[in-house]
Write an enzyme that holds these catalytic residues in place. Structure first.
Site, PDB file in Angstrom:
ATOM      1  CD  GLU A   1      -3.198  -1.129   2.138  1.00  0.00           C
ATOM      2  OE1 GLU A   1      -2.859  -0.279   3.122  1.00  0.00           O
ATOM      3  OE2 GLU A   1      -4.184  -1.514   2.044  1.00  0.00           O
TER       4      GLU A   1
ATOM      5  CD  GLU B   1      -3.673  -6.337   3.867  1.00  0.00           C
ATOM      6  OE1 GLU B   1      -2.480  -5.918   4.256  1.00  0.00           O
ATOM      7  OE2 GLU B   1      -4.600  -5.349   4.015  1.00  0.00           O
TER       8      GLU B   1
END
Length: 395
Positions: free
Chosen positions: A209, A314
């Site tokens: 991220e 995720e």
């Protein structure tokens, strides 16, 4: 998602006979070629007495320090032996099978609950990681790590070897704006890959991220990450590990906002969280599938366009606290259990590759929020959370 050394130095005072003698002899006069007067003799006697007193004082001080030093030395020897004894304690390699656990998850994200953070002292042990791997190996054949600090990657690969379990590992080089940290982690990454000769290492993820967190940096972040990914791949190729794929993981919107990054990543990996869409756990499946197929941002759309395989890096649901709900998404064990059992077997049957987020609650994340620390299937003490039911199906 956010994802001591203590030096015991001792010294021992060594008797310095020459130095001690110099202290005792200091101030002594040499003969001048004539006999001193009686007054001079008396002065000399007093001087000698003073010198002898000083010598006695220094000798006494020396003996006290020597005794103290000896005591400290014994203490440190005992401490060192005790520490060595602890280090040499045999590792517990026994896997206690838990009938509640099933090897149904395609993959599982793993961050140690304690001791694996560089800024918190790195006190995790090999036995800690062994205990974690014993549990995770009963749920999946794939785990994904989040950084290279505190020997967590080394301990994990060693645990896989020692326990002889079928478990491949995704190593992650954590990336942010701390160049010293990146340098430190990259050095450790190369060391670990070399140490284990690439064995049981399935991927290397460069960052997690990063583009989401660096949205204000624009193209600068994209260029930086592209170079970081390429640098890692070149090292692997030059050192005989070209078979290890190199990826980066981010949210779906980042792939559309920074379209060049897919040219550097071997696959398209994205974090997909129905919870942050504010939906009910019962509709989490629908949200995830819609997200995967969304034109311009979905992993399936990107995969079809570029020919690069997609992976959900995720997906999960938090279990606490109620006051950190997001719209219709409420963090409870019951809701995690609902989404877990809706997602896992259907995703397996559909051939969707994913890493469930995550294995353990991580109290150190409470610095961000209680919710951030509460995504684990297991609590901080490695207990399967009461109410969580692991689906039973083939991967």
């Amino acid at each position: 998602m956010f994802r001591s050394f203590v030096s015991h130095s001792s010294f021992v005072l060594q008797p310095d006979d020459d130095g001690l003698q110099q202290l005792a002899d200091s101030g002594s006069s040499k003969g001048s070629g004539h006999m001193p007067s009686s007054r001079g003799v008396a002065s000399v006697d007093r001087l000698k007495a003073a010198k002898n007193g000083r010598a006695f004082f220094f000798l006494l001080a020396f003996l006290v320090l020597a005794a103290l030093s000896g005591t400290l030395t014994v203490y440190f020897i005992r401490y060192s032996n005790s520490t060595a004894s602890t280090r040499q304690k045999p590792l517990d390699l026994t896997i206690k099978l838990d009938s509640r656990l099933h090897k149904s998850l395609y993959g599982l994200d793993y961050t140690p609950p304690f001791g694996g953070q560089y800024d918190q002292g790195c006190y995790i042990t090999q036995q800690d990681v062994l205990n974690h791997v014993k549990l995770m190996s009963q749920l999946t054949t794939r785990i994904r790590l989040y950084g290279m600090d505190c020997l967590v990657a080394d301990f994990t690969l060693n645990a896989v070897r020692l326990l002889n379990v079928n478990l491949s590992v995704v190593l992650t080089l954590w990336e942010d704006n701390d160049i010293a940290m990146i340098t430190r982690q990259r050095k450790e990454l190369y060391r670990v890959v070399e140490k284990y000769k690439g064995e049981n290492i399935s991927y290397i993820s460069v960052g997690n991220e990063v583009l989401l967190r660096a949205a204000d940096k624009g193209d600068q972040a994209e260029v930086f990450m592209g170079k970081e990914i390429d640098k890692t791949r070149v090292w692997l190729k030059n050192n005989g590990y070209a078979h290890i794929s190199v990826v980066t993981t981010d949210v779906a919107d980042s792939w559309s906002a920074y379209p060049d990054i897919i040219n550097h990543s071997d696959e398209a990996w994205g974090n997909v969280h129905p919870f942050f869409a504010g939906v009910l756990p019962e509709t989490g499946w629908d949200f995830a599938i819609k997200s995967l197929n969304s034109e311009g941002t979905g992993l399936n759309w990107i995969s079809n366009k570029t020919g690069k395989t997609g992976m959900i890096s995720e997906i999960g649901w938090p279990t606490a606290p109620l006051n950190e709900s997001y719209q219709a998404s409420v963090p409870t064990i019951a809701n995690m259990n609902t989404f877990l059992n809706l997602w896992v077997c259907r995703a397996n049957q559909a051939g969707i590759r994913y890493f469930w987020f995550e294995a353990f609650d991580c109290p150190w994340k409470e610095a961000f929020s209680i919710r951030e620390a509460s995504w684990g299937l297991f609590d901080r003490d490695l207990n399967l959370k009461d109410g969580v039911v692991i689906p039973q199906c083939d991967v």
